[in-house]
Design a protein around this motif. Sequence first.
Motif, PDB file in Angstrom:
ATOM      1  N   ASP A 217       0.835  -1.211   0.000  1.00  0.00           N
ATOM      2  CA  ASP A 217       0.000   0.000   0.000  1.00  0.00           C
ATOM      3  C   ASP A 217       0.867   1.258   0.000  1.00  0.00           C
ATOM      4  O   ASP A 217       0.617   2.196  -0.757  1.00  0.00           O
ATOM      5  N   SER A 220       2.634   1.590  -3.527  1.00  0.00           N
ATOM      6  CA  SER A 220       1.811   1.877  -4.703  1.00  0.00           C
ATOM      7  C   SER A 220       1.029   3.183  -4.577  1.00  0.00           C
ATOM      8  O   SER A 220       0.558   3.717  -5.584  1.00  0.00           O
ATOM      9  N   THR A 221       0.894   3.719  -3.340  1.00  0.00           N
ATOM     10  CA  THR A 221       0.140   4.975  -3.204  1.00  0.00           C
ATOM     11  C   THR A 221       1.050   6.182  -2.946  1.00  0.00           C
ATOM     12  O   THR A 221       0.557   7.303  -2.904  1.00  0.00           O
ATOM     13  N   THR A 222       2.352   5.965  -2.768  1.00  0.00           N
ATOM     14  CA  THR A 222       3.216   7.119  -2.472  1.00  0.00           C
ATOM     15  C   THR A 222       4.329   7.242  -3.513  1.00  0.00           C
ATOM     16  O   THR A 222       4.075   7.665  -4.636  1.00  0.00           O
ATOM     17  N   PHE A 225       3.709   5.374  -6.812  1.00  0.00           N
ATOM     18  CA  PHE A 225       2.688   6.082  -7.604  1.00  0.00           C
ATOM     19  C   PHE A 225       3.381   7.094  -8.522  1.00  0.00           C
ATOM     20  O   PHE A 225       3.124   7.160  -9.719  1.00  0.00           O
ATOM     21  N   TYR A 301      -0.553  13.582 -11.833  1.00  0.00           N
ATOM     22  CA  TYR A 301      -0.874  12.875 -10.585  1.00  0.00           C
ATOM     23  C   TYR A 301      -2.390  12.848 -10.359  1.00  0.00           C
ATOM     24  O   TYR A 301      -2.942  11.849  -9.897  1.00  0.00           O
ATOM     25  N   SER A 305      -4.510   9.479 -10.094  1.00  0.00           N
ATOM     26  CA  SER A 305      -5.395   9.214  -8.950  1.00  0.00           C
ATOM     27  C   SER A 305      -6.789   8.854  -9.431  1.00  0.00           C
ATOM     28  O   SER A 305      -7.422   7.928  -8.913  1.00  0.00           O
ATOM     29  N   ARG A 308      -6.795   5.343 -10.745  1.00  0.00           N
ATOM     30  CA  ARG A 308      -6.800   4.362  -9.646  1.00  0.00           C
ATOM     31  C   ARG A 308      -8.203   4.217  -9.062  1.00  0.00           C
ATOM     32  O   ARG A 308      -8.661   3.115  -8.787  1.00  0.00           O
ATOM     33  N   ALA A 309      -8.873   5.366  -8.889  1.00  0.00           N
ATOM     34  CA  ALA A 309     -10.227   5.316  -8.322  1.00  0.00           C
ATOM     35  C   ALA A 309     -11.178   4.599  -9.281  1.00  0.00           C
ATOM     36  O   ALA A 309     -12.001   3.788  -8.869  1.00  0.00           O
ATOM     37  N   PRO A 313      -9.537  -1.165  -6.259  1.00  0.00           N
ATOM     38  CA  PRO A 313      -8.377  -1.906  -5.784  1.00  0.00           C
ATOM     39  C   PRO A 313      -8.133  -3.175  -6.589  1.00  0.00           C
ATOM     40  O   PRO A 313      -9.078  -3.783  -7.090  1.00  0.00           O
TER      41      PRO A 313
END
Length: 318
Positions: A217, A220-222, A225, A301, A305, A308-309, A313
Amino acid sequence: MTEIRTAAVVGSGYMGGGIAQCLALAGVDVALADVSAEVATANYERLVAEAEAFEEQGLFPAGATATIRERLIPATSIQEAVAGAEYIQEAVPEDLTIKRDILARVEAAGARGIIATNTSALPIKDIADGLTDPSRFLGVHWMNPAPFVPGAEIIPHATTTQEAIDASSALLARAGKTPAVVSDTPGFVANRLQFALYKEAVRLVEEGVATPSAIDDVVSTTFGFRLALFGPFAIGDMAGLDIYKASYDSLEAGYGERLAAPRSLAEHVADGELGLKSGSGFLDIPAERTAELIAYRNRAYQRLSALRAELGPAPLGE
Ligand SMILES: NC(=O)c1ccc[n+]([C@@H]2O[C@H](COP(=O)([O-])OP(=O)(O)OC[C@H]3O[C@@H](n4cnc5c(N)ncnc54)[C@H](O)[C@@H]3O)[C@@H](O)[C@H]2O)c1
């Protein structure tokens, strides 16, 4: 330099099959070779069926299945596949003996084309040593899954001709890929970096710092990403090399020399070259493009985002 129109893929399994699809969609006629004519034919049928599913899902453009059906040809033997091929992509299992044996057979068949290996990490030189004429041999390392990952490494060895490098790069560009020429060192660039990160991640788990899924997590999210859009040098120059140096100093205090600031990073900081904010760093990003770059970054970015949304997931759990 003449444009490559004919190719052979030797080892039409997972990677070879995806590479063959990419080449066919780039307008190249591709002969598929494998351990037998039967396996090559079964792989041909698998690749056509897969293309059909991809086209239905909108992952391949309209007409892709027909193109792949027409441009791929299952060969009865390696000899037959490579005879008229201007580009030969080897994608057999990651075993030096097997690769050298296959490439000796490719040469013995009188192949005249460029010969590229898709090895993940075997030294190109070690494979080249088994060839009579290694000058038209090089590494062309496609990534998994080949049809959807945009980059590839081109890895010449000491005697690869510039023509072979240029023709392979041009072929990849026609297939919509971004080729990067890198040196023949263990793991090249992608796998050296990927496996360095993986080792440190496993170490974090072993030390009880975080669980595998928590680490996934975070990555992949920071910072991971960001890596979808920029490499480490662009990100470092944007963040500020003084920040990076100070962070390494803290890491060195915790983990010792292993995570000390690299020498050239410390030199840049000592010389006042702090990245974007000072006008020079590892990349010389022109100061007048700063606003444009930051606007690009923010837009990119935000779009990533949103993607991704939209995707939700990954189905990794129950
Ligand atoms: N799978 C990945 O994620 C990945 C990514 C990048 C590079 N690679 C590299 O690509 C290469 C192929 O990997 P893969 O995952 O496609 O393997 P794979 O097992 O799916 O395919 C290998 C193919 O080679 C064939 N083969 C085996 N021996 C042969 C022989 N003597 N003559 C002709 N064909 C033969 C097999 O039948 C099979 O179709 C390896 O070097 C691997 O390291 C793999």
